[in-house]
Design a protein around this motif. Structure first.
Motif, PDB file in Angstrom:
ATOM      1  N   GLU A 150       4.357 -36.454 -10.138  1.00 52.27           N
ATOM      2  CA  GLU A 150       4.961 -35.768  -9.388  1.00 52.27           C
ATOM      3  C   GLU A 150       4.723 -35.853  -8.069  1.00 52.27           C
ATOM      4  OE1 GLU A 150       7.818 -33.654 -10.278  1.00 52.27           O
ATOM      5  OE2 GLU A 150       7.434 -34.748 -12.287  1.00 52.27           O
ATOM      6  N   GLY A 151       3.424 -36.165  -7.754  1.00 47.94           N
ATOM      7  CA  GLY A 151       2.850 -36.478  -6.243  1.00 47.94           C
ATOM      8  C   GLY A 151       3.455 -37.806  -5.844  1.00 47.94           C
ATOM      9  N   ALA A 152       3.439 -38.718  -6.623  1.00 48.94           N
ATOM     10  CA  ALA A 152       4.007 -39.944  -6.381  1.00 48.94           C
ATOM     11  C   ALA A 152       5.501 -39.828  -6.016  1.00 48.94           C
ATOM     12  CB  ALA A 152       3.846 -41.001  -7.329  1.00 48.94           C
ATOM     13  N   ARG A 153       6.283 -39.070  -6.554  1.00 49.64           N
ATOM     14  CA  ARG A 153       7.818 -38.692  -6.671  1.00 49.64           C
ATOM     15  C   ARG A 153       7.893 -38.208  -5.249  1.00 49.64           C
ATOM     16  NH1 ARG A 153      12.508 -37.763  -8.933  1.00 49.64           N
ATOM     17  NH2 ARG A 153      13.178 -35.529  -8.384  1.00 49.64           N
ATOM     18  N   ALA A 197      -2.474 -32.948 -17.740  1.00 48.11           N
ATOM     19  CA  ALA A 197      -2.160 -32.398 -16.246  1.00 48.11           C
ATOM     20  C   ALA A 197      -2.334 -33.305 -15.012  1.00 48.11           C
ATOM     21  CB  ALA A 197      -3.056 -31.011 -15.909  1.00 48.11           C
ATOM     22  N   ILE A 198      -3.367 -34.076 -15.527  1.00 45.84           N
ATOM     23  CA  ILE A 198      -3.746 -35.142 -14.330  1.00 45.84           C
ATOM     24  C   ILE A 198      -2.556 -36.153 -14.250  1.00 45.84           C
ATOM     25  CG2 ILE A 198      -5.141 -37.188 -13.631  1.00 45.84           C
ATOM     26  CD1 ILE A 198      -7.756 -35.530 -14.441  1.00 45.84           C
ATOM     27  N   GLU A 199      -2.132 -36.470 -15.497  1.00 48.15           N
ATOM     28  CA  GLU A 199      -0.919 -37.454 -15.428  1.00 48.15           C
ATOM     29  C   GLU A 199       0.358 -36.885 -14.655  1.00 48.15           C
ATOM     30  OE1 GLU A 199       1.741 -39.938 -18.732  1.00 48.15           O
ATOM     31  OE2 GLU A 199      -0.270 -39.481 -19.128  1.00 48.15           O
ATOM     32  N   ALA A 200       0.475 -35.583 -15.040  1.00 45.69           N
ATOM     33  CA  ALA A 200       1.943 -34.915 -14.448  1.00 45.69           C
ATOM     34  C   ALA A 200       1.917 -34.823 -12.810  1.00 45.69           C
ATOM     35  CB  ALA A 200       2.263 -33.742 -15.211  1.00 45.69           C
ATOM     36  N   ILE A 201       0.561 -34.522 -12.691  1.00 47.41           N
ATOM     37  CA  ILE A 201       0.285 -34.058 -11.197  1.00 47.41           C
ATOM     38  C   ILE A 201       0.308 -35.423 -10.424  1.00 47.41           C
ATOM     39  CG2 ILE A 201      -1.506 -33.392  -9.379  1.00 47.41           C
ATOM     40  CD1 ILE A 201      -2.389 -31.147 -11.236  1.00 47.41           C
ATOM     41  N   THR A 202      -0.084 -36.492 -10.886  1.00 49.17           N
ATOM     42  CA  THR A 202      -0.122 -37.814 -10.088  1.00 49.17           C
ATOM     43  C   THR A 202       1.251 -38.337  -9.966  1.00 49.17           C
ATOM     44  OG1 THR A 202      -2.127 -38.354 -11.209  1.00 49.17           O
ATOM     45  CG2 THR A 202      -1.052 -40.132 -10.139  1.00 49.17           C
ATOM     46  N   GLU A 237      15.062 -30.482  -3.867  1.00 51.50           N
ATOM     47  CA  GLU A 237      14.382 -31.912  -4.202  1.00 51.50           C
ATOM     48  C   GLU A 237      12.752 -31.695  -4.084  1.00 51.50           C
ATOM     49  OE1 GLU A 237      15.727 -34.289  -6.208  1.00 51.50           O
ATOM     50  OE2 GLU A 237      17.486 -32.752  -6.170  1.00 51.50           O
ATOM     51  N   LEU A 238      12.254 -31.325  -3.096  1.00 56.05           N
ATOM     52  CA  LEU A 238      10.917 -31.333  -2.810  1.00 56.05           C
ATOM     53  C   LEU A 238      10.041 -30.008  -3.652  1.00 56.05           C
ATOM     54  CD1 LEU A 238      10.452 -32.079   0.857  1.00 56.05           C
ATOM     55  CD2 LEU A 238       9.708 -33.481  -0.958  1.00 56.05           C
ATOM     56  N   ARG A 239      10.998 -29.055  -3.797  1.00 55.34           N
ATOM     57  CA  ARG A 239      10.457 -27.836  -4.499  1.00 55.34           C
ATOM     58  C   ARG A 239      10.158 -28.073  -5.840  1.00 55.34           C
ATOM     59  NH1 ARG A 239      13.093 -22.732  -2.290  1.00 55.34           N
ATOM     60  NH2 ARG A 239      11.843 -21.142  -3.143  1.00 55.34           N
ATOM     61  N   VAL A 244       6.197 -28.183 -10.791  1.00 49.68           N
ATOM     62  CA  VAL A 244       5.517 -28.724 -11.676  1.00 49.68           C
ATOM     63  C   VAL A 244       4.105 -28.906 -11.504  1.00 49.68           C
ATOM     64  CG1 VAL A 244       5.113 -30.871 -13.085  1.00 49.68           C
ATOM     65  CG2 VAL A 244       7.609 -30.100 -12.350  1.00 49.68           C
ATOM     66  N   ILE A 245       3.827 -29.515 -10.216  1.00 47.66           N
ATOM     67  CA  ILE A 245       2.326 -29.399  -9.875  1.00 47.66           C
ATOM     68  C   ILE A 245       1.637 -28.031  -9.843  1.00 47.66           C
ATOM     69  CG2 ILE A 245       0.951 -30.009  -7.597  1.00 47.66           C
ATOM     70  CD1 ILE A 245       2.782 -32.294  -7.128  1.00 47.66           C
TER      71      ILE A 245
END
Ligand code: ADP
Length: 258
Positions: free
Chosen positions: A82-85, A75-80, A46-48, A53-54
């Motif tokens: 996925e980071g929150a997730r 990219a910024i939107e996706a990274i933010t 789950e963490l992977r 994606v990041i």
């Protein structure tokens, strides 16, 4: 000369019993280890996924971030996101690995209906969905209010996530316990899945749930939080019709004195 034979037989019986008990213990331990292995492997998986994606978006940024502004935004939107997730997942995992007895409880007297109403209103505002509220009785309970709130949010969140109609919520008291029921009129939960729905990482439809940002950990946390304070969660559901989760909270020592 009978005595030594008797005691020999007895000690052989005892030895057999001991071996039996020992084997049972080993089997139980092996099952526990298997469960732990499964948990670690599910958690890593789950963490992977968000990490992959990041990583992918970071590579994109390196290549085109300076020349293509649309890549930068995406990219910024996706990274933010996925980071929150990942942060949410890490917090959930931390809660789960805490042993029941180490889960610190901070009980106090509170009005269950008021806490439920507040949680429901907050969810209504956040999602622009309707929650019908019915109070038959207004019980005061002695429990950990923050943990009860967390359980309510998990179940309300699911009810809103897995249905698109209005939600019914009610609160009442019976004998020495207070109850909250949350009903949605969505997809329902098939009988075959009902027993497993409280298992860690269990999701009925993994592919579909993934898009909702679900982790499959919510209900296992909710069940653990309720059990830690002597309560429980019951499920009643019919596919294509409704799902009702009922939370039972013991009234607690001296609760009605208030
Ligand atoms: P998550 O919602 O993060 O996937 P949960 O542990 O909260 O994890 O729930 C586990 C699964 O149970 C969900 O993935 C979903 O398949 C199912 N489920 C939970 N609540 C409902 C509901 N109200 N209606 C239908 N299915 C539900």
């Amino acid at each position: 000369n009978l005595k030594p034979i008797k005691s020999k037989r007895r000690s052989r019986d005892e030895l057999q019993q001991l071996i039996g008990a020992f084997n049972e213990m080993v089997e139980r331990l092996e099952r526990e280890f298997d469960k732990q292995d499964q948990f670690v492997s599910d958690a890593s998986h789950e963490l992977r996924t968000p990490l992959t994606v990041i990583d992918g978006y970071a590579t994109m940024l390196k290549r085109w971030g300076k020349t293509k502004p649309e890549v930068l935004d995406e990219a910024i939107e996706a990274i933010t996101e996925e980071g929150a997730r990942m942060k949410h997942l890490a917090e959930q995992l931390l809660l789960l690995v805490k042993d029941g007895e180490y889960l610190q409880l901070d009980p106090e007297h509170f009005h269950l209906d008021a806490v439920l109403q507040k949680a429901a209103r907050a969810m209504e505002t956040a999602t622009q969905r309707q929650i019908h509220f019915q109070v038959s009785q207004a019980p005061t309970v002695y429990a950990d209010v923050e943990k009860v709130k967390q359980v309510l949010y998990i179940i309300l969140d699911n009810a809103l996530k897995y249905s698109d109609k209005a939600i019914d919520v009610s609160v009442w008291q019976e004998n020495r316990a207070a109850y909250v029921s949350i009903t949605d009129y969505g997809a329902g939960i098939p009988e075959a899945d009902q027993a497993r729905i409280f298992d860690r990482f269990y999701r009925i439809n993994k592919a579909r749930s993934r898009g909702d940002g679900g982790t499959g950990l919510g209900l296992s946390i909710a069940a653990k939080l309720m059990e830690a304070q002597g309560g429980r969660i019951k499920l009643d559901s019919k596919v294509g019709a409704y799902t009702t989760f009922t939370i039972e909270i013991p009234i607690g020592e001296g609760a009605e004195m208030k």
